[in-house]
Scaffold this active site. Structure first.
Site, PDB file in Angstrom:
ATOM      1  N   ARG A  15      50.352  16.941 -18.788  1.00  0.00           N
ATOM      2  CA  ARG A  15      49.726  17.033 -17.675  1.00  0.00           C
ATOM      3  C   ARG A  15      50.692  16.634 -16.473  1.00  0.00           C
ATOM      4  O   ARG A  15      50.590  15.903 -15.559  1.00  0.00           O
ATOM      5  CB  ARG A  15      48.742  15.957 -17.641  1.00  0.00           C
ATOM      6  CG  ARG A  15      47.417  15.903 -18.306  1.00  0.00           C
ATOM      7  CD  ARG A  15      46.446  14.909 -18.417  1.00  0.00           C
ATOM      8  NE  ARG A  15      47.076  13.953 -19.329  1.00  0.00           N
ATOM      9  CZ  ARG A  15      46.710  12.475 -19.284  1.00  0.00           C
ATOM     10  NH1 ARG A  15      45.681  12.165 -18.444  1.00  0.00           N
ATOM     11  NH2 ARG A  15      47.162  11.783 -20.045  1.00  0.00           N
ATOM     12  N   ARG A 499      42.679  15.573 -11.574  1.00  0.00           N
ATOM     13  CA  ARG A 499      41.813  15.042 -12.347  1.00  0.00           C
ATOM     14  C   ARG A 499      41.722  15.740 -13.884  1.00  0.00           C
ATOM     15  O   ARG A 499      41.161  17.003 -13.660  1.00  0.00           O
ATOM     16  CB  ARG A 499      40.466  14.560 -12.217  1.00  0.00           C
ATOM     17  CG  ARG A 499      39.698  13.976 -13.278  1.00  0.00           C
ATOM     18  CD  ARG A 499      38.616  13.008 -12.883  1.00  0.00           C
ATOM     19  NE  ARG A 499      37.550  12.728 -13.809  1.00  0.00           N
ATOM     20  CZ  ARG A 499      37.654  12.120 -14.817  1.00  0.00           C
ATOM     21  NH1 ARG A 499      38.810  11.251 -14.758  1.00  0.00           N
ATOM     22  NH2 ARG A 499      36.802  11.918 -15.964  1.00  0.00           N
ATOM     23  N   ASP A 583      20.723   9.047 -21.556  1.00  0.00           N
ATOM     24  CA  ASP A 583      21.086   9.819 -20.173  1.00  0.00           C
ATOM     25  C   ASP A 583      21.297  11.422 -20.460  1.00  0.00           C
ATOM     26  O   ASP A 583      21.974  11.819 -21.604  1.00  0.00           O
ATOM     27  CB  ASP A 583      22.575   9.358 -19.748  1.00  0.00           C
ATOM     28  CG  ASP A 583      22.600   7.910 -19.404  1.00  0.00           C
ATOM     29  OD1 ASP A 583      21.354   7.382 -18.829  1.00  0.00           O
ATOM     30  OD2 ASP A 583      23.407   7.149 -19.647  1.00  0.00           O
ATOM     31  N   HIS A 678      29.518   6.267  -4.966  1.00  0.00           N
ATOM     32  CA  HIS A 678      30.552   7.033  -5.304  1.00  0.00           C
ATOM     33  C   HIS A 678      31.608   6.590  -4.168  1.00  0.00           C
ATOM     34  O   HIS A 678      32.898   6.817  -3.901  1.00  0.00           O
ATOM     35  CB  HIS A 678      30.666   8.628  -4.926  1.00  0.00           C
ATOM     36  CG  HIS A 678      29.770   8.966  -6.004  1.00  0.00           C
ATOM     37  ND1 HIS A 678      28.383   9.332  -5.894  1.00  0.00           N
ATOM     38  CD2 HIS A 678      30.159   9.580  -7.204  1.00  0.00           C
ATOM     39  CE1 HIS A 678      28.012   9.886  -6.967  1.00  0.00           C
ATOM     40  NE2 HIS A 678      29.136  10.257  -7.888  1.00  0.00           N
ATOM     41  N   CYS A 716      24.009   5.804  -9.772  1.00  0.00           N
ATOM     42  CA  CYS A 716      24.623   6.343 -11.037  1.00  0.00           C
ATOM     43  C   CYS A 716      25.183   4.858 -11.626  1.00  0.00           C
ATOM     44  O   CYS A 716      25.057   3.927 -10.860  1.00  0.00           O
ATOM     45  CB  CYS A 716      25.539   7.420 -10.773  1.00  0.00           C
ATOM     46  SG  CYS A 716      26.403   8.054 -12.328  1.00  0.00           S
TER      47      CYS A 716
HETATM   48  N1  GLN Z   1      24.666   5.179 -18.347  1.00  0.00           N
HETATM   49  C1  GLN Z   1      26.069   5.819 -17.796  1.00  0.00           C
HETATM   50  C2  GLN Z   1      26.673   4.776 -16.790  1.00  0.00           C
HETATM   51  O1  GLN Z   1      26.087   4.006 -16.200  1.00  0.00           O
HETATM   52  C3  GLN Z   1      25.543   6.762 -17.193  1.00  0.00           C
HETATM   53  C4  GLN Z   1      26.768   7.716 -16.460  1.00  0.00           C
HETATM   54  C5  GLN Z   1      26.366   8.794 -15.927  1.00  0.00           C
HETATM   55  O2  GLN Z   1      25.287   9.330 -15.547  1.00  0.00           O
HETATM   56  N2  GLN Z   1      27.533   9.935 -15.604  1.00  0.00           N
HETATM   57  O3  GLN Z   1      27.887   4.796 -16.598  1.00  0.00           O
HETATM   58 ZN    ZN Z   2      24.852   9.470 -13.052  1.00  0.00          ZN
END
Ligand code: GLN
Ligand code: ZN
Length: 758
Positions: A15, A499, A583, A678, A716
């Protein structure tokens, strides 16, 4: 037979590109050193391909960050605000646009066709003038990389993102749309072609992946209007049209009608192209590049089959047939060399970028004398097992679960992970490298879980999580514990910019040898009377972020994974876990880009999800989670997953999503995220209260029923966030929920109270 490669992994061994770029961003090296590193990587790539005897070696597929972004910059399509942000060079400008600056939001990022790579989405506004005018002084000539390669004695074929794809994938921020850019684009690209002629470049290749999307009749007409003048300008310069990432069913006629010298078709992801060739034939005298070597997957070419196809194509095509990659090799790891940890039997079935070069040369050499017979059409698609809906049906389960959990209005929860601090990370890596033993590690993880549960109780969340401290990645964690997956040491591929990810490989049949999450889930639940969610990753997501098998339809692997997860779900339920979240972060993003292909995908993806949880009792609540805010087109499919509750990303779309859900009669209880995880910003409680209230009020006026289906959660998982900001944001969220309950409680009793309804 000629061999062609349409792109190479840019990141290089170890990388190197990533680390050079990060060093430069951190000020540890200057731009000159970064450019030297980049040049060395390019030279190495060209040399590797030349040494393997590849005839068409690509140049201009390289980028420090992203190719779409580079093109936008080279066409002067970057808005003034970025030019005035203090960038002194094109590289500084590129990184400013890609990552944003203190004052400027970056351009967006999107998945690149059907790959797991993400490109920067150019924004074309009413004042954007496409031109060859370079925004910053000191820019290199457009064909700098071709010149660089020729100076090193290597003849390359500049392989560029095509103008149609550039326009089709850009975002239009003003009144002018794609159609209004066609003529100026034709002019600019014609200029580019003339420049190539003037330099004595013998040919150019343009990648028009956007022809593998849905293309309407009007769009085909625009494609033709764009390309006609370009091909005129080309004169005796050879033009190759490459179409990666699927077949060209909508544009076959448009492509055949234009005088391209060579057309490179994807025969890995676009088997439909073979049928088109058989039924429609190929324009006389043109070269066909058969993209049989899969640039998107890690499996060795099945040479006998490839040779058969090449034989058939030679009979069908009145013109030269060459052998190529289906798309750029950017999407596979660099080399199998050094993967000494893989079983020999598996290793011999794999092929990364370097090995694919060998496949190209070997297969092309053998194809010279191959037979010209016809081969039968490919086998029938797999038949899927049944995945019935859970019994009893949703509404009955809902009554039973409300009785069991007695949750307040607007139950508050999180998505699963809590901040992965340096301490958590070094703990995991110490365990992995054997510096600490299992017992010490388990004890430390349990302490983290206990702290996490205590915090959630203290601030008053209703449904808790254990924090996922034992997981590095939501897919890798399960892949490592299931049978049937293989892992590389250095199999990095670029996800976006600097990334990289190292996807597991589905190497055989998937099954579960023993419970994967039950002990820790049981422990977390033992700490509190409130429900703690068991936490799993769903089959579509595990498959989406792995390299899939090629000998099985993806649905079959998805069902194997689903059966393994089903055992885990049953065990969690038996261990007293009352709520289980599965998920499906990637379900939406893996949806085929063409509308006509979506139903079949959604059918098997949702069926495999139902298979995972279909065996639990009525009082066990099933949650799922998705990271994406644009769900309007798959709401029915989400309901077909038959989960009881879904949480998703929504903060950036505000109350709109809740309105969409209410209007569509969405049946699954839903938690549209109330803050954007984010960003490090801590949303104040007042703002969150407003957001929650607007969600609650977006159902039909005074609809207590709608409110009773809403949950409150962040967008998230919180694993990438800092501890302090997360703590504050969650406290604010809990406070906002309390305030919203109070306000709604005053509004609702007059109408129908959701509590009274049960
Ligand atoms: N359960 C996972 C978390 O909370 C879900 C992550 C995701 O949706 N990318 O990190
Ligand atoms: Zn998520």
């Amino acid at each position: 037979m000629k061999t062609c490669v349409s792109g190479w992994p840019r990141i290089g061994e170890g990388r190197r590109l990533k680390f050079a770029a990060e060093d430069w961003l951190a000020g540890r090296i200057d731009e000159k050193e970064l450019q030297t590193a980049a040049r060395n990587l390019r030279l190495e790539a060209w040399k590797t391909m030349a040494d393997s005897g590849i005839d068409e070696i690509p140049s201009h597929d390289f980028s420090l960050y992203d190719g779409m972004l580079d093109l936008a910059i080279r066409l002067g399509a970057v808005p003034r605000r970025f030019l005035e942000s203090g960038a002194r060079t094109e590289t500084e400008l590129a990184f400013a646009v890609a990552r944003g600056t203190e004052r400027l939001a970056p351009w967006g990022m999107k998945k690149w066709f059907i790959t797991n790579y993400h490109y920067i989405v150019p924004e074309l506004g009413d004042d954007t003038a496409l031109g060859s005018r370079r925004p910053l002084a000191g820019g290199e000539p457009f064909f700098d990389h071709w010149i660089e390669a020729s100076r090193a004695g290597i003849e390359t074929l500049p392989t560029l993102i095509g103008p149609w794809t550039f326009l089709r994938l850009s975002r239009y921020t003003g009144k002018r749309g794609l159609a209004e850019f066609i003529d100026s684009a034709a002019e600019v690209w014609s200029g580019m072609v003339s420049e190539a002629r003037a330099l004595g470049i013998p040919g150019l290749r343009f990648e028009e992946g956007a022809l593998a999307l849905d293309v309407s009749a009007e769009e085909n007409a625009l494609f033709t209007r764009l390309w006609e003048p370009l091909l005129d300008a080309a004169g005796d310069l050879r033009i190759t049209l490459g179409i990666p990432f699927g077949d060209i069913r909508d544009s076959w006629d448009a492509v055949a009608a234009l005088p391209f010298d060579s057309v490179a078709l994807d025969l890995a992801d676009g088997p439909g192209n073979l049928d088109l060739l058989r039924s429609r034939g190929f324009p006389k005298g043109r070269e066909l590049v058969a993209g049989l070597v899969n640039g998107r997957n890690v499996w060795a070419l099945r040479r006998d089959r490839a040779l058969e196809t090449l034989g058939e194509l030679s009979a069908l095509v009145d013109g030269p047939v060459s052998l190529g990659t289906s798309c750029s090799l950017l999407h596979v790891p660099l080399s199998l060399e050094g993967e000494t940890g893989l079983e020999a039997a598996l290793r011999s079935r794999l092929s990364f970028a370097r090995e694919k070069l060998q496949e190209l040369s070997d297969t092309a050499a053998r194809a010279e004398g191959a037979s010209r017979g016809l081969t039968p059409l490919a086998g029938a698609p797999a038949i899927l097992p049944e995945a019935p809906y859970r019994s009893p049906p949703r509404e009955e389960r809902r009554r039973i679960q409300r009785e069991r959990f007695r949750l307040p209005l607007l139950p508050a929860t999180t998505i699963g992970s809590f901040p992965q601090t340096d301490r958590v990370r070094s703990l995991r890596s110490a365990f992995r490298s054997g510096k600490i033993d299992t017992q010490t590690y388990d004890k430390a993880i349990r302490a983290l879980v206990a702290g996490c549960v205590a915090f959630q109780e203290e601030i008053g969340l209703d449904v808790l999580v254990h924090g996922e401290f034992e997981r590095n990645d939501m897919v890798e964690f399960f892949a490592e514990r299931l049978e049937g997956f293989a892992f590389t040491r250095h199999g990095w591929v670029q996800s976006y910019g600097t990334r990289c990810v190292k996807p597991p490989i589905v190497a055989g049949d998937v099954s579960r040898a023993k419970p994967m999450t039950v002990d820790l889930a049981r422990y977390a639940q033992s700490l509190t009377k409130k429900p703690v969610k068991g936490m799993l990753t769903g089959p579509a997501t595990i498959l989406a972020w792995s390299f899939p098998r090629e000998d099985l339809h993806p649905s079959e692997s998805a069902f194997q994974i689903a059966r393994a997860l089903r055992e885990e779900v049953q065990d969690l339920e038996s261990a007293g876990i009352s709520i289980i979240q599965i998920d499906e972060a990637a379900l939406r993003e893996k949806m085929p880009p063409r509308k006509g292909d979506r139903e079949a995908y959604l059918d098997w993806a949702t069926a495999s999800f139902r298979l995972v949880h279909g065996g639990v009792r009525a009082e066990t609540q099933i949650h799922t989670h998705m990271c994406y805010s644009d769900f309007s087109d798959i709401l029915q499919a989400i309901d077909a997953m038959d989960a009881d509750v879904i949480s998703f990303e929504a903060a950036r779309s505000g109350g709109d999503l809740s309105e969409t859900l209410a209007a569509a009669g969405f049946k699954t209880e839903a938690g549209p995220g109330v803050w954007d995880i984010h960003s490090p910003r801590v949303p104040p409680a007042g703002e969150l209260t407003e957001r929650i209230l607007s969600m609650a009020r977006s159902g039909a006026a005074g609809d207590g029923e709608w409110v009773s289906r809403l949950w409150v959660n962040p967008d998230c998982g919180l694993k990438t966030r800092g501890e302090r900001e997360t703590g504050e944001a969650l406290r604010n969220m809990a406070e906002a929920v309390a305030r919203a309950r109070e306000i709604l409680g005053r509004e609702l009793p007059a109408r129908e109270s959701p509590e009274a309804a049960s």
